[in-house]
Every structure is written in structure tokens, then in C-alpha cells.
Write a protein that holds these residues in place. Structure first.
Motif, PDB file in Angstrom:
ATOM      1  N   TYR A  76      18.138   7.052 -31.198  1.00  0.00           N
ATOM      2  CA  TYR A  76      18.095   6.052 -32.174  1.00  0.00           C
ATOM      3  C   TYR A  76      19.533   5.192 -31.882  1.00  0.00           C
ATOM      4  CZ  TYR A  76      13.765   6.862 -34.133  1.00  0.00           C
ATOM      5  OH  TYR A  76      12.162   7.034 -34.315  1.00  0.00           O
ATOM      6  N   ILE A  77      20.659   5.862 -31.405  1.00  0.00           N
ATOM      7  CA  ILE A  77      21.893   5.223 -30.924  1.00  0.00           C
ATOM      8  C   ILE A  77      21.791   5.216 -29.283  1.00  0.00           C
ATOM      9  CG2 ILE A  77      23.124   5.699 -32.804  1.00  0.00           C
ATOM     10  CD1 ILE A  77      24.347   8.250 -31.635  1.00  0.00           C
ATOM     11  N   GLY A  78      20.782   5.551 -28.852  1.00  0.00           N
ATOM     12  CA  GLY A  78      20.714   5.348 -27.244  1.00  0.00           C
ATOM     13  C   GLY A  78      19.459   4.681 -26.782  1.00  0.00           C
ATOM     14  N   VAL A  79      18.293   5.263 -26.142  1.00  0.00           N
ATOM     15  CA  VAL A  79      17.631   4.599 -25.531  1.00  0.00           C
ATOM     16  C   VAL A  79      16.520   3.802 -26.674  1.00  0.00           C
ATOM     17  CG1 VAL A  79      17.202   6.190 -23.635  1.00  0.00           C
ATOM     18  CG2 VAL A  79      15.955   6.632 -25.803  1.00  0.00           C
ATOM     19  N   LEU A  80      16.856   4.070 -27.929  1.00  0.00           N
ATOM     20  CA  LEU A  80      16.013   3.220 -29.094  1.00  0.00           C
ATOM     21  C   LEU A  80      17.219   2.527 -29.812  1.00  0.00           C
ATOM     22  CD1 LEU A  80      13.154   5.576 -30.056  1.00  0.00           C
ATOM     23  CD2 LEU A  80      13.118   3.613 -28.833  1.00  0.00           C
ATOM     24  N   GLY A  81      18.384   2.601 -29.495  1.00  0.00           N
ATOM     25  CA  GLY A  81      19.428   1.985 -30.468  1.00  0.00           C
ATOM     26  C   GLY A  81      19.978   0.815 -29.656  1.00  0.00           C
ATOM     27  N   MET A  82      20.997   0.382 -30.187  1.00  0.00           N
ATOM     28  CA  MET A  82      21.799  -0.807 -29.654  1.00  0.00           C
ATOM     29  C   MET A  82      21.861  -1.135 -28.131  1.00  0.00           C
ATOM     30  SD  MET A  82      24.939  -2.241 -28.505  1.00  0.00           S
ATOM     31  CE  MET A  82      26.109  -1.208 -28.805  1.00  0.00           C
ATOM     32  N   PRO A  83      22.261   0.132 -27.522  1.00  0.00           N
ATOM     33  CA  PRO A  83      22.405  -0.426 -25.905  1.00  0.00           C
ATOM     34  C   PRO A  83      21.165  -0.764 -25.243  1.00  0.00           C
ATOM     35  CG  PRO A  83      23.680   1.626 -26.589  1.00  0.00           C
ATOM     36  CD  PRO A  83      22.832   1.368 -27.760  1.00  0.00           C
ATOM     37  N   ALA A  84      20.323  -0.081 -25.513  1.00  0.00           N
ATOM     38  CA  ALA A  84      18.693  -0.518 -25.018  1.00  0.00           C
ATOM     39  C   ALA A  84      18.187  -1.752 -25.631  1.00  0.00           C
ATOM     40  CB  ALA A  84      17.788   0.715 -25.090  1.00  0.00           C
ATOM     41  N   PHE A  85      18.360  -2.063 -27.034  1.00  0.00           N
ATOM     42  CA  PHE A  85      17.905  -3.005 -27.473  1.00  0.00           C
ATOM     43  C   PHE A  85      18.612  -4.380 -27.020  1.00  0.00           C
ATOM     44  CE2 PHE A  85      17.501  -5.863 -31.804  1.00  0.00           C
ATOM     45  CZ  PHE A  85      16.487  -6.252 -31.336  1.00  0.00           C
ATOM     46  N   TYR A  88      16.935  -5.245 -23.694  1.00  0.00           N
ATOM     47  CA  TYR A  88      15.718  -5.712 -23.910  1.00  0.00           C
ATOM     48  C   TYR A  88      15.842  -7.122 -24.257  1.00  0.00           C
ATOM     49  CZ  TYR A  88      11.222  -6.398 -26.092  1.00  0.00           C
ATOM     50  OH  TYR A  88       9.672  -7.033 -26.063  1.00  0.00           O
ATOM     51  N   LEU A  89      16.831  -7.595 -25.260  1.00  0.00           N
ATOM     52  CA  LEU A  89      16.964  -8.916 -25.716  1.00  0.00           C
ATOM     53  C   LEU A  89      17.416  -9.727 -24.584  1.00  0.00           C
ATOM     54  CD1 LEU A  89      18.756  -8.401 -28.900  1.00  0.00           C
ATOM     55  CD2 LEU A  89      16.620  -9.482 -28.610  1.00  0.00           C
ATOM     56  N   GLY A  90      18.144  -9.252 -23.546  1.00  0.00           N
ATOM     57  CA  GLY A  90      18.673 -10.083 -22.449  1.00  0.00           C
ATOM     58  C   GLY A  90      17.849 -10.234 -21.411  1.00  0.00           C
ATOM     59  N   VAL A  91      17.079  -9.072 -21.072  1.00  0.00           N
ATOM     60  CA  VAL A  91      16.085  -9.204 -19.835  1.00  0.00           C
ATOM     61  C   VAL A  91      14.868  -9.759 -20.341  1.00  0.00           C
ATOM     62  CG1 VAL A  91      14.716  -7.662 -18.401  1.00  0.00           C
ATOM     63  CG2 VAL A  91      17.103  -7.023 -19.023  1.00  0.00           C
ATOM     64  N   VAL A  92      14.250  -9.451 -21.498  1.00  0.00           N
ATOM     65  CA  VAL A  92      12.969  -9.837 -21.981  1.00  0.00           C
ATOM     66  C   VAL A  92      13.037 -11.183 -22.805  1.00  0.00           C
ATOM     67  CG1 VAL A  92      10.667  -9.039 -23.026  1.00  0.00           C
ATOM     68  CG2 VAL A  92      11.936  -7.530 -21.420  1.00  0.00           C
ATOM     69  N   THR A  93      13.384 -10.993 -23.901  1.00  0.00           N
ATOM     70  CA  THR A  93      13.456 -12.113 -24.888  1.00  0.00           C
ATOM     71  C   THR A  93      14.147 -13.196 -24.727  1.00  0.00           C
ATOM     72  OG1 THR A  93      13.285 -10.266 -26.927  1.00  0.00           O
ATOM     73  CG2 THR A  93      13.858 -12.489 -27.472  1.00  0.00           C
ATOM     74  N   LEU A  94      15.365 -13.104 -24.321  1.00  0.00           N
ATOM     75  CA  LEU A  94      16.087 -14.423 -23.721  1.00  0.00           C
ATOM     76  C   LEU A  94      15.953 -14.709 -22.372  1.00  0.00           C
ATOM     77  CD1 LEU A  94      19.243 -13.768 -26.031  1.00  0.00           C
ATOM     78  CD2 LEU A  94      17.193 -14.716 -26.707  1.00  0.00           C
ATOM     79  N   GLY A  95      16.117 -13.573 -21.553  1.00  0.00           N
ATOM     80  CA  GLY A  95      16.268 -13.933 -20.278  1.00  0.00           C
ATOM     81  C   GLY A  95      14.675 -14.005 -19.439  1.00  0.00           C
ATOM     82  N   GLN A  96      13.793 -13.815 -20.172  1.00  0.00           N
ATOM     83  CA  GLN A  96      12.375 -14.015 -19.958  1.00  0.00           C
ATOM     84  C   GLN A  96      12.221 -13.606 -18.487  1.00  0.00           C
ATOM     85  OE1 GLN A  96      11.567 -18.151 -20.910  1.00  0.00           O
ATOM     86  NE2 GLN A  96      11.633 -17.698 -23.183  1.00  0.00           N
ATOM     87  N   GLY A 110      27.599   0.654 -17.530  1.00  0.00           N
ATOM     88  CA  GLY A 110      28.050   0.903 -18.760  1.00  0.00           C
ATOM     89  C   GLY A 110      26.727   1.384 -19.455  1.00  0.00           C
ATOM     90  N   ALA A 111      26.940   1.401 -20.962  1.00  0.00           N
ATOM     91  CA  ALA A 111      25.950   1.797 -21.749  1.00  0.00           C
ATOM     92  C   ALA A 111      24.814   0.734 -21.566  1.00  0.00           C
ATOM     93  CB  ALA A 111      26.524   1.881 -23.200  1.00  0.00           C
ATOM     94  N   VAL A 112      25.052  -0.540 -21.748  1.00  0.00           N
ATOM     95  CA  VAL A 112      24.072  -1.521 -21.909  1.00  0.00           C
ATOM     96  C   VAL A 112      23.369  -1.943 -20.516  1.00  0.00           C
ATOM     97  CG1 VAL A 112      23.544  -4.167 -22.324  1.00  0.00           C
ATOM     98  CG2 VAL A 112      24.891  -2.740 -24.159  1.00  0.00           C
ATOM     99  N   GLY A 113      24.539  -1.978 -19.654  1.00  0.00           N
ATOM    100  CA  GLY A 113      24.050  -2.258 -18.038  1.00  0.00           C
ATOM    101  C   GLY A 113      23.042  -1.270 -17.642  1.00  0.00           C
ATOM    102  N   GLN A 114      23.302   0.024 -17.835  1.00  0.00           N
ATOM    103  CA  GLN A 114      22.522   0.908 -16.995  1.00  0.00           C
ATOM    104  C   GLN A 114      21.167   0.679 -17.608  1.00  0.00           C
ATOM    105  OE1 GLN A 114      22.772   5.380 -18.497  1.00  0.00           O
ATOM    106  NE2 GLN A 114      24.858   4.544 -18.756  1.00  0.00           N
ATOM    107  N   MET A 115      20.956   0.238 -18.833  1.00  0.00           N
ATOM    108  CA  MET A 115      19.463  -0.085 -19.633  1.00  0.00           C
ATOM    109  C   MET A 115      18.994  -1.251 -19.228  1.00  0.00           C
ATOM    110  SD  MET A 115      18.691   2.451 -21.693  1.00  0.00           S
ATOM    111  CE  MET A 115      19.552   3.779 -22.514  1.00  0.00           C
TER     112      MET A 115
END
Length: 244
Positions: A76-85, A88-96, A110-115
Motif C-alpha cells: 500500500y506504499i508501493g504497487v497500491l500506493g502513491m507511486p503507482a497511483f 495511473y493518474l498520469g497514464v490513464v486518467t489525465l494522459g488518456q 524512479g519510484a513513479v517512473g518505473q510504474m
């Protein structure tokens, strides 16, 4: 001095007080509670949790997590936490991002980039990752990137991006800003989306020495969308429910 401090959280002048525990997004299990919202045994997450074995926190700072023991608490601080969320926001929600498109991501190791790399690949995109050493670019390739750029050795940024993605960029997930962002603008396809998640080249920097973006005019006729991304306002929204 205090006058040198800025309000951004990456300012190197904002030193942590000696003798106090570091804190960050963290998870834990309730061992004692005076709150009606939480019971002993509840698994919780907080955005500002001290790095220590036990901590006393007000209940309004805590978020109750699902009680599914099959999911490791640290997830919940990794694949289900802030980096992955955030990814998701950048790729799916906003980046479409759409299957068949090309995504470029800076700080890809980095933590977010690799996700971002893995999520975009899972959705059928061509992914170009950017990092700053051979070890990092090798890792980015290992997790699925179709092409990688070592920004410290690639030479001209515009040409390096063009060589890695001659088909052009549809989504750029940016964490660095500066000259690399400027070069990316010259490689965008029509109606591309630029997601500004960070600006490592300017955080804590003397703004009088920062090289600005010069190619914003290229966004006009291509109808490019550029927007900022900060995950916190999206917590508790439908986007988070979709992500989980």
C-alpha cells in the motif's frame, strides 16, 4: 537563511531537525485506539507517518485500508500506493493513453517512473524511458521499455528523442522539466498530452540560472494539452477507486 527557503517540498534548504524521526507516507497496524473510527487490528495508511516502531497519530490523519491479509501491508506504499497511483493518474486518467500510442517518460527508473513504464506497456503502448546512467537504463529496459535514452550521454536531446521514437510522442510523463521538456515539445504528435509530475531541474535551484522552455509555440497548431499532476487531490475520488 530562512529567506532562502521556498515552499516546494524538494527544497534542499528545508533541513530536517536533528533528533526527530523522519516521516513520509507510511502504513501500520493499530495496536491501541481511543478513536471510534479505528479498532485494534485495523491496517492504516498516513501521509505523514514517523519512521519508528510505534507512533501516536490523530485519527483524521489516518486512512483505513482493506483488511485483506493476502495483500502485503507494504504494497500500500508501493504497487497500491502513491507511486503507482501517480503513474495511473498520469497514464490513464489525465494522459488518456491508448493502445498503439507512444509514451515517453523521464526519470524512468524512479519510484513513479518505473510504474509508468510497466503500466503503459501493459496497456499496449510503445514506451521510451529516460534515465541518467547505464545501470538505470538497463533496468528500464529490463522492466519493459522498448527504447531507452541516457540523457547524460545521448548528446542533443531533440535528436535522441527522435531516434528513439521516430513515430513521435503521444504522451510525455515529465518529472524533470527544463531542457529535456523543451526538446520533447519538438517531438510531439498532434493532440499529444504532456503530464507535468515533477521538475527536478528547478526544484531548489536558483531560478536566475534555470534554462526556460522556449518551444511552447509548437503546442498551438498541434493542439497539445499540458497539465500538472499532484496525486493528493485525487485521493478518495473515482480515479482512485478505478485504480484499486
Amino acid at each position: 537563511s530562512d529567506s532562502d527557503k521556498s515552499t516546494d517540498s524538494y527544497n534542499p534548504h528545508d533541513l530536517h531537525p536533528l533528533g526527530e524521526a523522519m516521516s513520509s507516507i507510511g502504513v501500520g497496524t493499530v495496536v491501541a485506539s481511543n478513536s471510534k473510527r479505528f479498532s485494534v487490528g485495523d491496517r492504516v495508511r498516513a501521509t505523514d507517518m514517523p519512521w519508528q516502531e510505534f507512533a501516536v497519530l490523530p485519527d483524521h490523519l489516518l486512512e483505513k485500508l482493506p483488511g485483506d491479509d493476502s495483500i502485503a501491508l507494504e504494497d500500500y506504499i508501493g504497487v497500491l500506493g502513491m507511486p503507482a497511483f501517480t503513474a495511473y493518474l498520469g497514464v490513464v486518467t489525465l494522459g488518456q493513453a491508448k493502445t498503439g500510442e507512444t509514451l515517453l517518460v523521464s526519470a524512468a527508473s524512479g519510484a513513479v517512473g518505473q510504474m509508468v513504464v510497466q503500466l503503459a506497456k501493459a496497456r499496449g503502448l510503445t514506451v521510451v524511458g529516460v534515465a541518467g546512467s547505464d545501470q538505470k537504463t538497463a533496468y528500464v529496459s529490463k522492466i519493459g521499455a522498448d527504447a531507452v535514452i541516457n540523457y547524460k550521454t545521448c548528446g542533443d536531446f531533440e535528436q535522441a528523442i527522435k531516434a528513439a521514437a521516430p513515430q513521435g510522442i503521444d504522451v510525455y510523463f515529465d518529472s524533470v522539466g527544463g531542457e529535456f521538456l523543451d526538446a520533447t515539445l519538438l517531438n510531439l504528435n498532434s493532440r499529444a498530452r504532456v503530464i507535468l509530475c515533477g521538475s527536478m531541474t528547478t526544484f531548489g535551484a536558483d531560478r536566475s540560472t534555470v534554462k526556460g522552455v522556449k518551444n511552447l509555440d509548437t503546442m498551438i497548431v498541434k493542439e497539445v494539452v499540458m497539465r500538472g499532476l499532484f496525486y493528493q487531490p485525487h485521493v478518495g475520488t473515482q480515479a482512485e477507486a478505478d485504480f484499486v
